[in-house]
Design a protein around this motif. Sequence first.
Motif: not given
Length: 509
Positions: A243, A330-331, A469, A488-491
């Motif tokens: 993560r 992951s992102d 998120n 893409r995942f972003d926080s």
Amino acid sequence: MVLHPAAKVREAGQDVIFCCEASGAPEPQNYSWYHNETLLAGAAQGSSGRLELRGLAAEQAGTYRCKATSEAGAILSEPAQLTVLAQGQPSCRTEPEPSLVELPSECPQDASGSRYYNVGRCPSSPCPGGSAEPSGCGEESGRCCGVRRMELRQVPCAGSPLPLMAVAECGCGPCAQPRVLVRGRVTAADTGEPLRFGHIFLGATKVGFTGHQGSFTIEVPPGTRRLVARFVDGQDRLVDAVRVLPLDRRGGAVYQEVKMLRKKEPVELDGGRSNAIPLGEAGGREPVGELLLPAGAFLRPSGEVFNGTVKASVTFVDPRDVGTAGAASSDLSFADAQGEIVPLRTYGMFAVDFREGDSGAALQAGPVQVRMDAGQVWMPEHLHKMKLWSLNPESGLWEEEGVLKPAGGGRRKRKRREERTFLVGNLEIRERRLFNLDVPEDRRCFVKVRAYSNEKFNPYEQLEGVVVNLINLEPQPGFPSNPRAWGRFDSAVTGPNGACLPAFCDGRR
């Protein structure tokens, strides 16, 4: 990049040193520096991630970043701002900025009934450093704008004075080093069962364990810009979770829920024969592809071919099931040839676990073939950009393993006259990594998010420290709500004016 250059403020004529450091295998052999995205020549290039600027002039202000290069590729640091002030020019105003606090309902402050009072605050901006600066490249505390003097005020409240401390004066002093924490809980994605006493790694270093209820606390090392944590199930029932955790560099704790996928039940294979394992056939859906293992593909760590019974577990994360997005690792970022961290769009991730049937000893595999059904790719421009990737558990970045190309002859017959076209790539499985079917994505824009304490959306009621998120789904119109690929995942953690998160957008608009 394990050490990024830090923002600096100097007066004209002073000196400044910027430092950066990268790690990898092989280790970076060359560092180069950029000023306002322009490559600096001469002494700004070498084997040390150190840049010295003497006798600063106003035109040397701007952003500085370094690029580390090795045979494996390149990585760019985050930019650092250099501010060059005229001699004697103040960088920290003595008058505090406004900062409102809410008082009890019995304490109106004006005829309108407002219950907000200005207690002031000082911006945490850097101040000019002294003429002497440490010669090393470690973290320096530096000088920052901060509170120089507080005063006690008596605020009328229901006939009685309410004591409040307010900022009366700001000034430059040593920067306070905030304590940055990330707290959370790790659970299985399917049952919610906590990960009890699981291992926690930052890079290659084990930093602790989860608690009996899956809780964890990570103290973030100073100077960290990208926090990559790996959670490992000691009982080997769950897939390792990598993560990229959001953090608030101003200090304090951020809470994060971490979901881990349960490993798929293993199937028994004959290592001496060719085998095929479908990818993403759960829920009655057509498989996204398949993993083809030729005879003799399984190897012991010594390199000896293993032809006995193999217990094979292949766990697939399917983008067609949006419910599993929270458990994806992951992102979805990688470092391109220029060292920029850029996003990917995934058509599926898979983790493999091969073991000897009798002893349970871990096996490697390779070369094996990954075949992807081209019919599952609904964006034609992605067909010629599809690649195989593996996740580096220390950096949290995806690394290219190979290119998926149309198979020779192109088609495989199915029931009746229906046929499928496959994209094919080769892969060696030498370590415990997550693999990915991805395309690089360059259609980028940004989303601004603000959090409020209620539905009135008053600017002074914005909330800081809220974790946001974002999962990028397919933006083009005409696709079903359950997409074929994730972006893409972003926080991000909201600040005084919300947070900005990168997103995909339609380049034709």
